[in-house]
Write an enzyme that holds these catalytic residues in place. Structure first.
Site, mmCIF file in Angstrom:
data_model
loop_
_atom_site.group_PDB
_atom_site.id
_atom_site.type_symbol
_atom_site.label_atom_id
_atom_site.label_comp_id
_atom_site.label_asym_id
_atom_site.label_seq_id
_atom_site.Cartn_x
_atom_site.Cartn_y
_atom_site.Cartn_z
ATOM 1 N N THR A 74 41.937 -19.662 -49.455
ATOM 2 C CA THR A 74 43.248 -20.102 -48.940
ATOM 3 C C THR A 74 44.383 -19.466 -49.733
ATOM 4 O O THR A 74 45.448 -19.178 -49.177
ATOM 5 C CB THR A 74 43.406 -21.633 -48.979
ATOM 6 O OG1 THR A 74 43.204 -22.097 -50.319
ATOM 7 C CG2 THR A 74 42.427 -22.321 -48.041
ATOM 8 N N ARG A 79 38.938 -27.332 -42.431
ATOM 9 C CA ARG A 79 39.093 -28.774 -42.240
ATOM 10 C C ARG A 79 40.319 -29.388 -42.897
ATOM 11 O O ARG A 79 40.556 -30.581 -42.735
ATOM 12 C CB ARG A 79 37.815 -29.493 -42.699
ATOM 13 C CG ARG A 79 36.645 -29.163 -41.810
ATOM 14 C CD ARG A 79 35.311 -29.734 -42.242
ATOM 15 N NE ARG A 79 34.278 -29.263 -41.304
ATOM 16 C CZ ARG A 79 33.733 -28.046 -41.357
ATOM 17 N NH1 ARG A 79 34.067 -27.202 -42.316
ATOM 18 N NH2 ARG A 79 32.850 -27.681 -40.458
ATOM 19 N N GLN A 120 29.714 -19.264 -48.161
ATOM 20 C CA GLN A 120 29.755 -19.638 -46.743
ATOM 21 C C GLN A 120 30.837 -18.840 -46.044
ATOM 22 O O GLN A 120 30.998 -18.943 -44.833
ATOM 23 C CB GLN A 120 30.081 -21.132 -46.600
ATOM 24 C CG GLN A 120 29.095 -22.054 -47.288
ATOM 25 C CD GLN A 120 29.653 -23.477 -47.370
ATOM 26 O OE1 GLN A 120 29.494 -24.279 -46.463
ATOM 27 N NE2 GLN A 120 30.327 -23.792 -48.471
ATOM 28 N N ASP A 167 34.610 -13.578 -44.972
ATOM 29 C CA ASP A 167 35.804 -12.730 -45.097
ATOM 30 C C ASP A 167 35.623 -11.498 -45.972
ATOM 31 O O ASP A 167 36.549 -10.713 -46.142
ATOM 32 C CB ASP A 167 36.983 -13.572 -45.606
ATOM 33 C CG ASP A 167 36.674 -14.295 -46.929
ATOM 34 O OD1 ASP A 167 35.810 -13.831 -47.697
ATOM 35 O OD2 ASP A 167 37.321 -15.339 -47.182
ATOM 36 N N HIS A 178 26.520 -17.654 -44.105
ATOM 37 C CA HIS A 178 27.091 -17.770 -42.759
ATOM 38 C C HIS A 178 27.502 -16.408 -42.188
ATOM 39 O O HIS A 178 28.305 -16.339 -41.257
ATOM 40 C CB HIS A 178 28.273 -18.743 -42.743
ATOM 41 C CG HIS A 178 27.859 -20.177 -42.893
ATOM 42 N ND1 HIS A 178 28.732 -21.185 -43.218
ATOM 43 C CD2 HIS A 178 26.643 -20.784 -42.767
ATOM 44 C CE1 HIS A 178 28.078 -22.356 -43.280
ATOM 45 N NE2 HIS A 178 26.807 -22.132 -43.020
ATOM 46 N N ILE A 237 41.893 -23.630 -57.153
ATOM 47 C CA ILE A 237 40.899 -22.765 -57.795
ATOM 48 C C ILE A 237 41.526 -21.626 -58.598
ATOM 49 O O ILE A 237 41.110 -21.366 -59.735
ATOM 50 C CB ILE A 237 39.947 -22.187 -56.726
ATOM 51 C CG1 ILE A 237 39.130 -23.327 -56.110
ATOM 52 C CG2 ILE A 237 39.026 -21.119 -57.320
ATOM 53 C CD1 ILE A 237 38.504 -22.987 -54.774
#
Ligand code: OAD
Ligand code: ZN
Length: 246
Positions: free
Chosen positions: A26, A34, A99, A102, A119, A235
């Site tokens: 992000t 979510r 997961q 990108d 994923h 993070i």
């Protein structure tokens, strides 16, 4: 401080396995799924069975790809990705299970061989039948011409190399991820809500096998009770501070 606590766990570990979710990206401007404003608040996932069965669903899926409606064209790695890459380089982190689709762990310098994508990857496409790889830009003209996008070798359906809901997990990657989880002495979760299984079972596999578990995420997760350290913080700033302490 938070950074001292995580630095302490990392210093005392020999095999750190990092497990990432959309929360690590992000800060690169890619929305997560979510959180408020996340991808699943704007669109519904296209189920694998619908992609296979319906020309309209495929059209919609490819329109999301080529219109970049998921909103992340040209994103670059951020401080969180670079901290992880440095820890890999130092031999502290043995693998990065992600997961995310990108490609930002690879872009930050983690060797392909150390990134386990459970994923898949959205930066290229694959034939669902024969596995032949296709670059997205080479397919764009089919979408522009409103054609169904099929394999030139076997006529199978081509789809981005991501795992959709309803699609089987990639076997080799899940096996490698499980193996890494079993060998870890610190399993470090960075930015995942830990609600999508089977990926979200990996922290528990590690913990059961005797690893320490640290969960770094803006919000609480249902696995917090099993963790040795939980930090509800961003993070990038945290990992930068941690790197300054190692
Ligand atoms: P989610 O969107 O479910 O969770 C991301 C988590 O990261 C949220 O709990 C946020 O609070 C947190 N977060 C966001 N930005 C952060 C930051 N800068 N620092 C710390 N925490 C932050 O994303 P995932 O857990 O990755 O699967 O979702 C799992 C899977 O669901 C995805 O791989 C995708 C999705 O459907 C498929 O498409 C199959
Ligand atoms: Zn094919």
């Amino acid at each position: 401080t938070d950074a001292d606590d995580l630095a302490h766990l990392i210093r005392n570990a020999h095999r750190v396995v990092v497990f990432t979710g959309a929360g690590i990206s992000t800060e690169s401007g890619i929305p997560d799924f979510r959180s408020p404003g996340g991808v699943w608040s704007k669109m519904k996932p296209i189920m694998f069975q619908d992609f296979v069965a319906s020309r309209d669903a495929r059209r919609e899926a490819w329109t999301r790809v080529f219109n970049r409606t998921a909103g992340w064209t040209g994103a670059s790695p951020n401080a969180g990705h670079y901290a992880v890459a440095q820890l890999v380089e130092a031999g502290k982190v043995t693998s990065v299970i992600t997961q995310n689709v990108d490609n930002l762990h690879q872009d930050s310098g983690v060797p392909d061989s150390k990134v386990i994508e459970v994923h898949g990857n959205a930066s290229y496409a694959k034939c669902l039948t024969c596995g032949k790889r296709y670059e997205l830009e080479a397919l764009r003209h089919h979408w522009e011409a409103d054609e169904d996008i099929t394999c030139m070798f076997c006529t199978g359906l081509i789809k981005t190399a991501t795992i959709s809901f309803g699609q089987a997990m990639p076997e080799d990657e899940m096996a490698r991820a499980t193996e890494e989880a079993l060998l870890a002495d610190l399993f470090l979760v960075l930015g995942s809500s830990l609600v999508v299984y089977p990926a979200a079972s990996l922290p528990l596999v590690a913990k059961k096998a005797g690893s320490n578990l640290a969960i770094i995420n803006r919000e609480a997760t249902e696995q917090d009770p099993y963790a040795d350290l939980v930090l509800n913080t961003d993070i990038g700033p945290l990992m930068s501070a941690v790197m300054g302490r190692l």
